[in-house]
Design a protein around this motif. Structure first.
Motif, PDB file in Angstrom:
ATOM      1  N   VAL A 215       0.842  -1.208   0.000  1.00 28.42           N
ATOM      2  CA  VAL A 215       0.000   0.000   0.000  1.00 28.42           C
ATOM      3  C   VAL A 215       0.866   1.242   0.000  1.00 28.42           C
ATOM      4  O   VAL A 215       0.602   2.218  -0.714  1.00 28.42           O
ATOM      5  CB  VAL A 215      -0.955  -0.011   1.216  1.00 28.42           C
ATOM      6  N   SER A 216       1.960   1.247   0.783  1.00 31.56           N
ATOM      7  CA  SER A 216       2.863   2.397   0.838  1.00 31.56           C
ATOM      8  C   SER A 216       3.526   2.633  -0.515  1.00 31.56           C
ATOM      9  O   SER A 216       3.612   3.776  -0.994  1.00 31.56           O
ATOM     10  CB  SER A 216       3.911   2.173   1.919  1.00 31.56           C
ATOM     11  N   LEU A 217       3.974   1.556  -1.159  1.00 26.90           N
ATOM     12  CA  LEU A 217       4.574   1.696  -2.483  1.00 26.90           C
ATOM     13  C   LEU A 217       3.572   2.201  -3.509  1.00 26.90           C
ATOM     14  O   LEU A 217       3.898   3.025  -4.364  1.00 26.90           O
ATOM     15  CB  LEU A 217       5.149   0.341  -2.932  1.00 26.90           C
ATOM     16  N   SER A 218       2.359   1.711  -3.421  1.00 28.22           N
ATOM     17  CA  SER A 218       1.319   2.176  -4.348  1.00 28.22           C
ATOM     18  C   SER A 218       1.066   3.672  -4.188  1.00 28.22           C
ATOM     19  O   SER A 218       0.913   4.409  -5.166  1.00 28.22           O
ATOM     20  CB  SER A 218       0.035   1.387  -4.117  1.00 28.22           C
ATOM     21  N   GLU A 219       1.078   4.123  -2.937  1.00 29.69           N
ATOM     22  CA  GLU A 219       0.878   5.553  -2.692  1.00 29.69           C
ATOM     23  C   GLU A 219       2.056   6.359  -3.245  1.00 29.69           C
ATOM     24  O   GLU A 219       1.859   7.450  -3.805  1.00 29.69           O
ATOM     25  CB  GLU A 219       0.718   5.792  -1.193  1.00 29.69           C
ATOM     26  N   LYS A 220       3.264   5.849  -3.096  1.00 31.01           N
ATOM     27  CA  LYS A 220       4.425   6.557  -3.641  1.00 31.01           C
ATOM     28  C   LYS A 220       4.357   6.637  -5.163  1.00 31.01           C
ATOM     29  O   LYS A 220       4.646   7.666  -5.770  1.00 31.01           O
ATOM     30  CB  LYS A 220       5.709   5.856  -3.224  1.00 31.01           C
ATOM     31  N   LEU A 221       3.967   5.530  -5.803  1.00 29.01           N
ATOM     32  CA  LEU A 221       3.844   5.523  -7.269  1.00 29.01           C
ATOM     33  C   LEU A 221       2.796   6.521  -7.736  1.00 29.01           C
ATOM     34  O   LEU A 221       2.989   7.236  -8.718  1.00 29.01           O
ATOM     35  CB  LEU A 221       3.480   4.114  -7.752  1.00 29.01           C
ATOM     36  N   ALA A 222       1.671   6.556  -7.000  1.00 30.09           N
ATOM     37  CA  ALA A 222       0.632   7.513  -7.370  1.00 30.09           C
ATOM     38  C   ALA A 222       1.144   8.939  -7.234  1.00 30.09           C
ATOM     39  O   ALA A 222       0.868   9.804  -8.076  1.00 30.09           O
ATOM     40  CB  ALA A 222      -0.608   7.306  -6.483  1.00 30.09           C
ATOM     41  N   GLY A 223       1.952   9.217  -6.196  1.00 36.89           N
ATOM     42  CA  GLY A 223       2.522  10.550  -6.027  1.00 36.89           C
ATOM     43  C   GLY A 223       3.482  10.899  -7.154  1.00 36.89           C
ATOM     44  O   GLY A 223       3.486  12.035  -7.666  1.00 36.89           O
ATOM     45  N   LEU A 224       4.321   9.951  -7.588  1.00 33.91           N
ATOM     46  CA  LEU A 224       5.248  10.200  -8.698  1.00 33.91           C
ATOM     47  C   LEU A 224       4.509  10.459 -10.002  1.00 33.91           C
ATOM     48  O   LEU A 224       4.882  11.336 -10.783  1.00 33.91           O
ATOM     49  CB  LEU A 224       6.202   9.018  -8.852  1.00 33.91           C
ATOM     50  N   GLN A 225       3.442   9.693 -10.225  1.00 37.34           N
ATOM     51  CA  GLN A 225       2.647   9.918 -11.440  1.00 37.34           C
ATOM     52  C   GLN A 225       2.014  11.306 -11.433  1.00 37.34           C
ATOM     53  O   GLN A 225       1.937  11.966 -12.472  1.00 37.34           O
ATOM     54  CB  GLN A 225       1.565   8.841 -11.552  1.00 37.34           C
ATOM     55  N   GLU A 226       1.577  11.762 -10.283  1.00 35.32           N
ATOM     56  CA  GLU A 226       1.003  13.109 -10.195  1.00 35.32           C
ATOM     57  C   GLU A 226       2.070  14.169 -10.447  1.00 35.32           C
ATOM     58  O   GLU A 226       1.780  15.224 -11.018  1.00 35.32           O
ATOM     59  CB  GLU A 226       0.375  13.312  -8.817  1.00 35.32           C
ATOM     60  N   GLU A 227       3.322  13.897 -10.034  1.00 29.82           N
ATOM     61  CA  GLU A 227       4.395  14.870 -10.273  1.00 29.82           C
ATOM     62  C   GLU A 227       4.769  14.932 -11.753  1.00 29.82           C
ATOM     63  O   GLU A 227       5.191  15.976 -12.255  1.00 29.82           O
ATOM     64  CB  GLU A 227       5.638  14.480  -9.457  1.00 29.82           C
ATOM     65  N   ILE A 228       4.613  13.845 -12.492  1.00 33.34           N
ATOM     66  CA  ILE A 228       4.955  13.816 -13.921  1.00 33.34           C
ATOM     67  C   ILE A 228       3.992  14.664 -14.732  1.00 33.34           C
ATOM     68  O   ILE A 228       4.387  15.337 -15.701  1.00 33.34           O
ATOM     69  CB  ILE A 228       4.964  12.364 -14.437  1.00 33.34           C
ATOM     70  N   VAL A 229       2.726  14.679 -14.350  1.00 30.14           N
ATOM     71  CA  VAL A 229       1.702  15.384 -15.137  1.00 30.14           C
ATOM     72  C   VAL A 229       2.030  16.857 -15.292  1.00 30.14           C
ATOM     73  O   VAL A 229       2.053  17.385 -16.414  1.00 30.14           O
ATOM     74  CB  VAL A 229       0.320  15.167 -14.501  1.00 30.14           C
ATOM     75  N   PRO A 230       2.320  17.643 -14.231  1.00 32.92           N
ATOM     76  CA  PRO A 230       2.617  19.060 -14.440  1.00 32.92           C
ATOM     77  C   PRO A 230       3.917  19.290 -15.223  1.00 32.92           C
ATOM     78  O   PRO A 230       4.032  20.249 -15.977  1.00 32.92           O
ATOM     79  CB  PRO A 230       2.717  19.618 -13.016  1.00 32.92           C
ATOM     80  N   LEU A 231       4.889  18.360 -15.089  1.00 25.64           N
ATOM     81  CA  LEU A 231       6.134  18.516 -15.847  1.00 25.64           C
ATOM     82  C   LEU A 231       5.886  18.345 -17.344  1.00 25.64           C
ATOM     83  O   LEU A 231       6.458  19.067 -18.173  1.00 25.64           O
ATOM     84  CB  LEU A 231       7.177  17.511 -15.362  1.00 25.64           C
TER      85      LEU A 231
END
Length: 286
Positions: A215-231
């Motif tokens: 669950v923690s890794l899934s949350e981290k992946l979701a956070g990284l994906q959200e950071e990619i969108v604005p870039l």
């Protein structure tokens, strides 16, 4: 005390006459009570005597007035009771009865009219009072009817409230039982999960592959994906720039580096997750 006893004794002898006076207990209380009776009886006797005397006096006055009227009729009109016909006697009796009913001082027309007017006024006052009482009674009946209807409505509301309370109580009991069941089930599942985790740990399962770690890794992946969108959006905005190509190229390179760094981190996390997953043959459940 002696004076009261003597007066009571004389009064009792007067009351019973030739008959013997009943025996009674002679003490201060009985003497006082009998003495009060003596005074009341004597006061009543005096009142009765005065009333008799007054009635005798009025009877004498009425007799004297009747004699006067009889003599006046005989002298002025030559009439007497013996000379009147039966019809005249009847009329005279009606006249006398009317005067007595109306309580007039004499049989003159003025007295009759005055008495009739007084009685008419009393009649109107009584009728007005009766109308007021009827109106008040009607208002009371209306209020009583409204009160009875309100009482019935309140009884119905109370009955509905009691029925609703019973339903809500049954629901609350059911919810309480369900909550107790769920609580017990939750405790059972916690025990089973803990036992399964202990069993998996005993078979060599890496702690990073537990439910909490995944669950923690899934949350981290979701956070990284959200950071990619604005870039990516930022990179697209720079791609549309035409003036000052060298500056735009620099900005584009910076954005690309940031994007590559994020994608590299993302790939790293994916690789780590893939490497940490055990082979299916190593996990055995009974």
């Amino acid at each position: 005390m002696e004076e009261k006893l003597q007066r009571v004794t004389l009064w009792l002898k007067k009351i019973y006459g030739n008959q013997p006076v009943p025996q009674y207990e002679v003490n201060a209380r009985t003497i006082d009570i009998l003495y009060e009776l003596v005074e009341c009886n004597e006061a009543r006797d005096r009142d009765v005597s005065l009333l008799i005397e007054d009635m005798k006096q009025k009877a004498a006055e009425y007799e004297a007035e009747a004699n006067y009227l009889e003599s006046l009729l005989a002298e002025s009109l030559g009439l007497s009771l013996s000379s009147l016909s039966s019809e005249g006697t009847s009329y005279l009796s009606v006249l006398v009865d009317s005067a007595m009913t109306l309580e007039t001082k004499d049989t003159s027309l003025a007295s009759f009219f005055s008495a009739i007017n007084d009685m008419t006024s009393e009649l109107y006052a009584t009728e007005s009072k009766n109308r007021e009482m009827e109106l008040e009674l009607s208002n009371l009946r209306r209020k009583l009817t409204a009160a009875v209807m309100l009482e019935k409505q309140l009884e119905e509301d109370l009955k509905k409230a009691e029925e609703l309370l019973e339903v809500e109580k049954a629901k609350a009991d059911s919810r309480s039982q369900n909550l107790k069941f769920l609580k017990n089930k939750s405790e059972d599942l916690k025990i089973r999960i803990k036992a399964a985790e202990e069993k998996l740990a005993a078979t060599g399962l890496d702690q990073s592959l537990t439910h909490e770690s995944l669950v923690s890794l899934s949350e981290k992946l979701a956070g990284l994906q959200e950071e990619i969108v604005p870039l990516k959006k930022k990179l697209e905005s720079y791609l549309d720039l035409t003036p000052n190509p060298s500056l735009a190229q620099v900005k584009i390179e910076e954005v690309k580096r940031e994007l590559n760094a994020v994608e590299a981190e993302f790939s790293k996390q994916i690789d780590m997750l893939t490497l940490e997953m055990p082979e299916p043959s190593k996990l055995q459940f009974s």
